[in-house]
Scaffold this motif. Structure first.
Motif, PDB file in Angstrom:
ATOM      1  N   TYR A 119     -49.093  17.310   1.433  1.00  0.00           N
ATOM      2  CA  TYR A 119     -48.557  17.716   0.127  1.00  0.00           C
ATOM      3  C   TYR A 119     -48.991  16.766  -0.988  1.00  0.00           C
ATOM      4  O   TYR A 119     -49.397  17.207  -2.066  1.00  0.00           O
TER       5      TYR A 119
ATOM      6  N   SER B 200     -48.055  29.387   6.715  1.00  0.00           N
ATOM      7  CA  SER B 200     -48.183  28.749   8.033  1.00  0.00           C
ATOM      8  C   SER B 200     -49.256  27.661   8.052  1.00  0.00           C
ATOM      9  O   SER B 200     -49.239  26.798   8.928  1.00  0.00           O
TER      10      SER B 200
ATOM     11  N   LYS C 287     -44.921  21.628   4.587  1.00  0.00           N
ATOM     12  CA  LYS C 287     -43.563  22.155   4.486  1.00  0.00           C
ATOM     13  C   LYS C 287     -43.075  22.387   3.045  1.00  0.00           C
ATOM     14  O   LYS C 287     -42.520  23.449   2.769  1.00  0.00           O
TER      15      LYS C 287
ATOM     16  N   LYS D 186     -44.061  25.844   1.720  1.00  0.00           N
ATOM     17  CA  LYS D 186     -43.711  27.063   2.452  1.00  0.00           C
ATOM     18  C   LYS D 186     -42.637  27.883   1.732  1.00  0.00           C
ATOM     19  O   LYS D 186     -42.764  29.093   1.600  1.00  0.00           O
ATOM     20  N   GLU D 187     -41.576  27.233   1.254  1.00  0.00           N
ATOM     21  CA  GLU D 187     -40.454  27.950   0.654  1.00  0.00           C
ATOM     22  C   GLU D 187     -40.845  28.792  -0.569  1.00  0.00           C
ATOM     23  O   GLU D 187     -40.442  29.949  -0.678  1.00  0.00           O
TER      24      GLU D 187
END
Length: 129
Positions: free
Chosen positions: A3, A46, A50, A53-54
């Motif tokens: 990220y 995917s 993380k 993803k939201e």
């Protein structure tokens, strides 16, 4: 790509201050989730870290039909930046996504978008990473 690296790459490619990279990324992914089918948004998520993803949780199973100008307007409003900054920001985001996911996944995403998105991605960024 993790990220922090994603955000750093966007910051180098987009004409927005570093503190706008995260809102720009979130706004772009939320708008992309509206434009893609739920299955494709899930597939893209995917392959991403993380925190990314939201925003890709699609609000509906079907893709909304809107073009590049509407996409940029939605990103502009969500990120609190001008439409010109949003256009360059979306270019930076898509080019960074291209680097962050598999070639096949990026092609699948692009196949659900109008042709003018391909021209935007193909245009040179301020700085290639």
């Amino acid at each position: 790509m993790d990220y922090a690296t994603f955000l750093d790459t966007v910051t180098r490619r987009a004409p927005v201050p570093p503190e706008k990279a995260e809102p720009l990324t979130r706004a772009t992914l939320e708008t992309l989730a509206e434009r893609l089918t739920r299955g494709e948004a899930d597939d893209l998520a995917s392959e991403l870290p993380k925190p990314m993803k939201e925003p890709l949780v699609s609000p509906t199973p079907e893709a909304e039909a809107f073009g590049l100008d509407e996409f940029i307007n939605r990103v502009s409003k969500r990120a609190g930046i001008s439409p010109d900054e949003a256009r360059e920001g979306v270019r930076a985001e898509l080019n960074t996504l291209k680097d962050a996911v598999s070639d096949g996944e990026f092609r699948q995403v692009m196949s659900q978008l109008p042709r003018d998105f391909e021209a935007l991605v193909g245009a040179s960024s301020r700085e290639e990473a």
